[in-house]
Design a protein around this motif. Sequence first.
Motif, mmCIF file in Angstrom:
data_model
loop_
_atom_site.group_PDB
_atom_site.id
_atom_site.type_symbol
_atom_site.label_atom_id
_atom_site.label_comp_id
_atom_site.label_asym_id
_atom_site.label_seq_id
_atom_site.Cartn_x
_atom_site.Cartn_y
_atom_site.Cartn_z
ATOM 1 N N ASP A 96 -5.587 -9.882 -28.237
ATOM 2 C CA ASP A 96 -6.254 -10.955 -28.967
ATOM 3 C C ASP A 96 -5.211 -11.609 -29.877
ATOM 4 O O ASP A 96 -4.006 -11.350 -29.746
ATOM 5 N N ARG A 97 -5.652 -12.439 -30.788
ATOM 6 C CA ARG A 97 -4.700 -13.174 -31.635
ATOM 7 C C ARG A 97 -3.845 -12.227 -32.479
ATOM 8 O O ARG A 97 -2.700 -12.524 -32.796
ATOM 9 N N ALA A 98 -4.401 -11.090 -32.847
ATOM 10 C CA ALA A 98 -3.666 -10.137 -33.683
ATOM 11 C C ALA A 98 -2.856 -9.145 -32.860
ATOM 12 O O ALA A 98 -2.017 -8.437 -33.416
ATOM 13 N N ASP A 99 -3.096 -9.093 -31.566
ATOM 14 C CA ASP A 99 -2.439 -8.110 -30.703
ATOM 15 C C ASP A 99 -1.821 -8.800 -29.497
ATOM 16 O O ASP A 99 -2.489 -9.002 -28.475
ATOM 17 N N ASN A 100 -0.559 -9.193 -29.635
ATOM 18 C CA ASN A 100 0.251 -9.725 -28.543
ATOM 19 C C ASN A 100 1.315 -8.692 -28.205
ATOM 20 O O ASN A 100 1.751 -7.930 -29.065
ATOM 21 N N PHE A 101 1.741 -8.684 -26.944
ATOM 22 C CA PHE A 101 2.682 -7.662 -26.502
ATOM 23 C C PHE A 101 3.821 -8.287 -25.707
ATOM 24 O O PHE A 101 3.664 -9.335 -25.069
ATOM 25 N N VAL A 135 18.230 -8.916 -19.240
ATOM 26 C CA VAL A 135 16.923 -8.307 -19.425
ATOM 27 C C VAL A 135 15.922 -9.398 -19.758
ATOM 28 O O VAL A 135 16.238 -10.360 -20.452
ATOM 29 N N ILE A 136 14.715 -9.264 -19.208
ATOM 30 C CA ILE A 136 13.675 -10.269 -19.396
ATOM 31 C C ILE A 136 12.388 -9.569 -19.818
ATOM 32 O O ILE A 136 11.997 -8.564 -19.216
ATOM 33 N N PHE A 137 11.748 -10.096 -20.861
ATOM 34 C CA PHE A 137 10.440 -9.610 -21.273
ATOM 35 C C PHE A 137 9.420 -10.724 -21.119
ATOM 36 O O PHE A 137 9.711 -11.885 -21.402
ATOM 37 N N GLN A 138 8.227 -10.353 -20.670
ATOM 38 C CA GLN A 138 7.116 -11.289 -20.608
ATOM 39 C C GLN A 138 6.224 -11.077 -21.827
ATOM 40 O O GLN A 138 6.053 -9.949 -22.292
ATOM 41 N N ARG A 139 5.651 -12.163 -22.299
ATOM 42 C CA ARG A 139 4.736 -12.098 -23.445
ATOM 43 C C ARG A 139 3.302 -12.158 -22.932
ATOM 44 O O ARG A 139 2.952 -13.049 -22.143
ATOM 45 N N LEU A 140 2.477 -11.216 -23.377
ATOM 46 C CA LEU A 140 1.056 -11.199 -23.049
ATOM 47 C C LEU A 140 0.287 -11.588 -24.304
ATOM 48 O O LEU A 140 0.331 -10.890 -25.317
ATOM 49 N N SER A 141 -0.416 -12.709 -24.237
ATOM 50 C CA SER A 141 -1.143 -13.227 -25.399
ATOM 51 C C SER A 141 -2.503 -13.738 -24.932
ATOM 52 O O SER A 141 -2.894 -13.564 -23.780
ATOM 53 N N LEU A 174 7.699 -1.628 -23.487
ATOM 54 C CA LEU A 174 6.608 -2.384 -24.068
ATOM 55 C C LEU A 174 6.678 -2.273 -25.584
ATOM 56 O O LEU A 174 6.969 -1.206 -26.120
ATOM 57 N N PHE A 175 6.432 -3.389 -26.281
ATOM 58 C CA PHE A 175 6.379 -3.348 -27.742
ATOM 59 C C PHE A 175 5.525 -4.490 -28.248
ATOM 60 O O PHE A 175 5.265 -5.470 -27.521
ATOM 61 N N ARG A 176 5.071 -4.359 -29.469
ATOM 62 C CA ARG A 176 4.239 -5.400 -30.052
ATOM 63 C C ARG A 176 5.079 -6.644 -30.325
ATOM 64 O O ARG A 176 6.205 -6.557 -30.812
ATOM 65 N N ALA A 177 4.516 -7.806 -30.007
ATOM 66 C CA ALA A 177 5.303 -9.038 -29.985
ATOM 67 C C ALA A 177 5.833 -9.447 -31.346
ATOM 68 O O ALA A 177 6.828 -10.165 -31.433
ATOM 69 N N GLU A 178 5.187 -9.005 -32.438
ATOM 70 C CA GLU A 178 5.657 -9.437 -33.758
ATOM 71 C C GLU A 178 6.864 -8.652 -34.239
ATOM 72 O O GLU A 178 7.448 -8.987 -35.271
ATOM 73 N N GLN A 204 12.828 -3.491 -34.763
ATOM 74 C CA GLN A 204 12.515 -3.287 -36.174
ATOM 75 C C GLN A 204 11.013 -3.094 -36.363
ATOM 76 O O GLN A 204 10.199 -3.784 -35.751
ATOM 77 N N GLY A 205 10.636 -2.153 -37.237
ATOM 78 C CA GLY A 205 9.248 -1.950 -37.591
ATOM 79 C C GLY A 205 8.782 -2.972 -38.617
ATOM 80 O O GLY A 205 9.589 -3.749 -39.137
ATOM 81 N N PRO A 206 7.484 -3.025 -38.906
ATOM 82 C CA PRO A 206 6.468 -2.092 -38.427
ATOM 83 C C PRO A 206 5.939 -2.477 -37.057
ATOM 84 O O PRO A 206 5.953 -3.643 -36.678
#
Length: 240
Positions: A96-101, A135-141, A174-178, A204-206
């Motif tokens: 969702d808007r708060a959870d992009n990967f 290396v290539i990452f895709q964004r899931l939003s 996999l990691f959180r997009a932010e 970098q976290g969080p």
Amino acid sequence: MQTRIAGTTMPILEVTLSPGEHLIAEGGDVSWLTPGFGMETSTRFGSGGKGGFLSGLKRALGGGQLFLTDYTAPPQGGFVAFSAQLPGSIRELRIDRADNFMVQSGAYMCSTPDVEISVGLQKKLGAGIFGGAGVIFQRLSGDGTAWVQLAGEIVEYDLAAGQSMLIHPGHLALFRAEMPLEFASVKGIKNKFFGDSLLLAQVQGPGHIWLQSMTPAKLAAAIEPYLPEKPSSTSFGNDS
């Protein structure tokens, strides 16, 4: 919509759809399905309902396919199944808007229609790491659910604010997009074949990260010595 993940080393994702429900996947990735599904292929799928060809082009630049297929369940409902392409596991992500990967290229399996799949990050890392491909990452939003396949065994970490981790790029699945991501050269470590400095991804976290024990490049290198040699070209004709 109901899901079932079956198997161990090479798992199967089975998605059961109610009448009229939709599921989006890359063309040709389906393994088996019940009869009656409607199937339509277009560039506009996988864009979260926003855009068409340009969205498909961005997806292709991110290592995905330009065209995706929409599977529509028949009046009696049914299921579609997808097989993992590498030994590993399948994970479900609520988006969702708060959870992009951000997910490694090739890991995306399928998603609900309102998930957007686009290019997230591209980095040229040199021949010593990825054969020059980078290396290539895709964004899931967007808003919905996506399923991804991760290779080998999976280890997860929660990084607090101010914490970071250095990771070989192929193992960062996999990691959180932010979460900020940079690439750093490790001084004093040289690639044994190409002489390149070792480049590591610094996250970098969080946030939460998923690391995979297997990489497609290392798997290919491990089995290459056992593959049959390609036949040499033979010329035909009379010898003089």
